[in-house]
Scaffold this motif. Sequence first.
Motif, short mmCIF file in Angstrom:
data_model
loop_
_atom_site.label_atom_id
_atom_site.label_comp_id
_atom_site.label_asym_id
_atom_site.label_seq_id
_atom_site.Cartn_x
_atom_site.Cartn_y
_atom_site.Cartn_z
N TYR A 136 0.82 -1.22 0.00
CA TYR A 136 0.00 0.00 0.00
C TYR A 136 0.84 1.26 0.00
CZ TYR A 136 -4.32 -2.52 0.26
OH TYR A 136 -5.39 -3.34 -0.07
N ALA A 137 2.01 1.21 0.66
CA ALA A 137 2.83 2.44 0.73
C ALA A 137 3.51 2.70 -0.61
CB ALA A 137 3.87 2.29 1.84
N THR A 138 4.06 1.63 -1.20
CA THR A 138 4.82 1.85 -2.45
C THR A 138 3.95 1.58 -3.68
OG1 THR A 138 5.49 -0.46 -2.61
CG2 THR A 138 6.88 0.97 -1.26
N MET B 230 -2.46 -8.14 -6.06
CA MET B 230 -1.39 -8.43 -7.04
C MET B 230 -1.96 -8.86 -8.38
SD MET B 230 1.50 -10.27 -4.67
CE MET B 230 2.71 -10.31 -5.99
N ARG B 231 -3.21 -9.33 -8.38
CA ARG B 231 -3.81 -9.77 -9.65
C ARG B 231 -4.66 -8.67 -10.29
NH1 ARG B 231 -4.31 -14.79 -11.50
NH2 ARG B 231 -3.44 -16.56 -10.37
N MET B 232 -5.37 -7.90 -9.44
CA MET B 232 -6.40 -7.01 -9.98
C MET B 232 -6.09 -5.52 -9.86
SD MET B 232 -8.52 -9.14 -11.04
CE MET B 232 -9.13 -10.79 -10.81
N HIS B 233 -5.37 -5.13 -8.78
CA HIS B 233 -5.17 -3.69 -8.57
C HIS B 233 -4.38 -3.12 -9.75
CE1 HIS B 233 -3.74 0.07 -6.91
NE2 HIS B 233 -4.59 -0.05 -5.92
N PRO B 234 -4.93 -2.14 -10.47
CA PRO B 234 -4.29 -1.64 -11.70
C PRO B 234 -2.83 -1.22 -11.51
CG PRO B 234 -6.04 -0.15 -10.97
CD PRO B 234 -6.15 -1.39 -10.16
N MET B 235 -2.53 -0.53 -10.39
CA MET B 235 -1.15 -0.06 -10.22
C MET B 235 -0.24 -1.17 -9.72
SD MET B 235 -1.20 3.78 -8.73
CE MET B 235 0.57 3.68 -8.65
N VAL B 236 -0.72 -1.94 -8.75
CA VAL B 236 0.14 -2.94 -8.12
C VAL B 236 0.50 -4.05 -9.12
CG1 VAL B 236 0.25 -4.72 -6.32
CG2 VAL B 236 -0.80 -2.50 -5.82
N ARG B 237 -0.49 -4.48 -9.89
CA ARG B 237 -0.25 -5.64 -10.79
C ARG B 237 0.81 -5.31 -11.83
NH1 ARG B 237 -5.23 -6.43 -14.88
NH2 ARG B 237 -3.91 -8.23 -15.31
N VAL C 221 17.32 -6.87 -2.88
CA VAL C 221 16.04 -7.06 -2.19
C VAL C 221 15.73 -5.79 -1.42
CG1 VAL C 221 14.85 -8.46 -0.48
CG2 VAL C 221 16.56 -9.51 -1.98
N ASP C 222 14.54 -5.22 -1.61
CA ASP C 222 14.26 -4.00 -0.84
C ASP C 222 13.98 -4.35 0.61
OD1 ASP C 222 11.25 -4.42 -2.27
OD2 ASP C 222 11.23 -3.84 -0.17
N ASN C 223 14.19 -3.39 1.48
CA ASN C 223 14.13 -3.63 2.93
C ASN C 223 12.84 -4.29 3.38
OD1 ASN C 223 16.64 -2.64 3.22
ND2 ASN C 223 16.01 -0.58 3.84
N LEU C 224 11.70 -3.75 2.93
CA LEU C 224 10.42 -4.28 3.42
C LEU C 224 10.24 -5.74 3.00
CD1 LEU C 224 8.05 -1.21 2.93
CD2 LEU C 224 8.70 -2.30 5.09
N THR C 225 10.67 -6.06 1.78
CA THR C 225 10.54 -7.45 1.32
C THR C 225 11.42 -8.36 2.16
OG1 THR C 225 10.13 -6.65 -0.93
CG2 THR C 225 10.73 -8.97 -0.70
N GLY C 226 12.63 -7.89 2.44
CA GLY C 226 13.55 -8.68 3.26
C GLY C 226 12.98 -8.89 4.66
N GLN C 227 12.41 -7.83 5.22
CA GLN C 227 11.83 -7.93 6.57
C GLN C 227 10.62 -8.87 6.55
OE1 GLN C 227 11.20 -3.83 7.25
NE2 GLN C 227 13.36 -3.44 7.73
N TYR C 228 9.84 -8.79 5.48
CA TYR C 228 8.67 -9.66 5.37
C TYR C 228 9.10 -11.13 5.44
CZ TYR C 228 5.36 -12.59 2.84
OH TYR C 228 4.55 -13.62 2.46
N VAL C 229 10.10 -11.50 4.64
CA VAL C 229 10.54 -12.90 4.59
C VAL C 229 11.17 -13.29 5.93
CG1 VAL C 229 12.06 -14.57 3.43
CG2 VAL C 229 10.84 -12.83 2.10
#
Lengths: 10, 215
Positions: B24-26, B78-85, B146-154
Amino acid sequence: DQLANPKDEL
Amino acid sequence: MNIFRFAGDMTHLISVLVLLLKIYATKSCSGISLKTQELYALVFLARYLDLFTDFISVYNTVMKIVFIMSSLSIVWCMRMHPMVRRSYDKELDTFRHYFLIAGCLLGALLVHEKFTFQEIFWAFSLYLEAVAILPQLVLLQRSGNVDNLTGQYVFFLGAYRALYILNWIYRYFTEKHFGRWISCISGLVQTALYGDFFYYYFISWKNNAKLQLPA
């Protein structure tokens, strides 16, 4: 006898 | 409920919140594997079939709903949101996760506590969760930095199951009838799969450098 698995965990 | 399990649930919740924050932030899901998110949605749907039939506690019910809703909304986004997808790394996220689903379903039909619909889906959800991170780890290796948030997520996603292992050890010693071998073995395999990620995550944290997974 062994309790059926308690499904108390997520 | 013991401190290890509560800490595990909170760590799991944090991992979901970090992922939602990133998306949502990025307004981007670059570096996130849609296949892992779909596998996790399947894990929660298969495991929480008893959501409406067995009431354990308010906490248990609320957390189940949060996990189901958040995993489904991330897949939807990830499938439907126009910007995110648009930012989804479709050409990098190519892990054939249908084989994981088929393999775990077969495994659940062979190894389960009782041959009932709910127990087989419960075992399926545990086996599937153990391998659900594979598409994400492959994507991280392919996408280089790997961006920080993705790394923290994993990281939090891996840490939660490690805390659950401590919970199972604690319950093994404090409760007579505690034998959940399917959970324990799946949980050990799951945490082991994060082994090399944890190693590189620690190195990047120690050197205060960007997280780099070797290709």
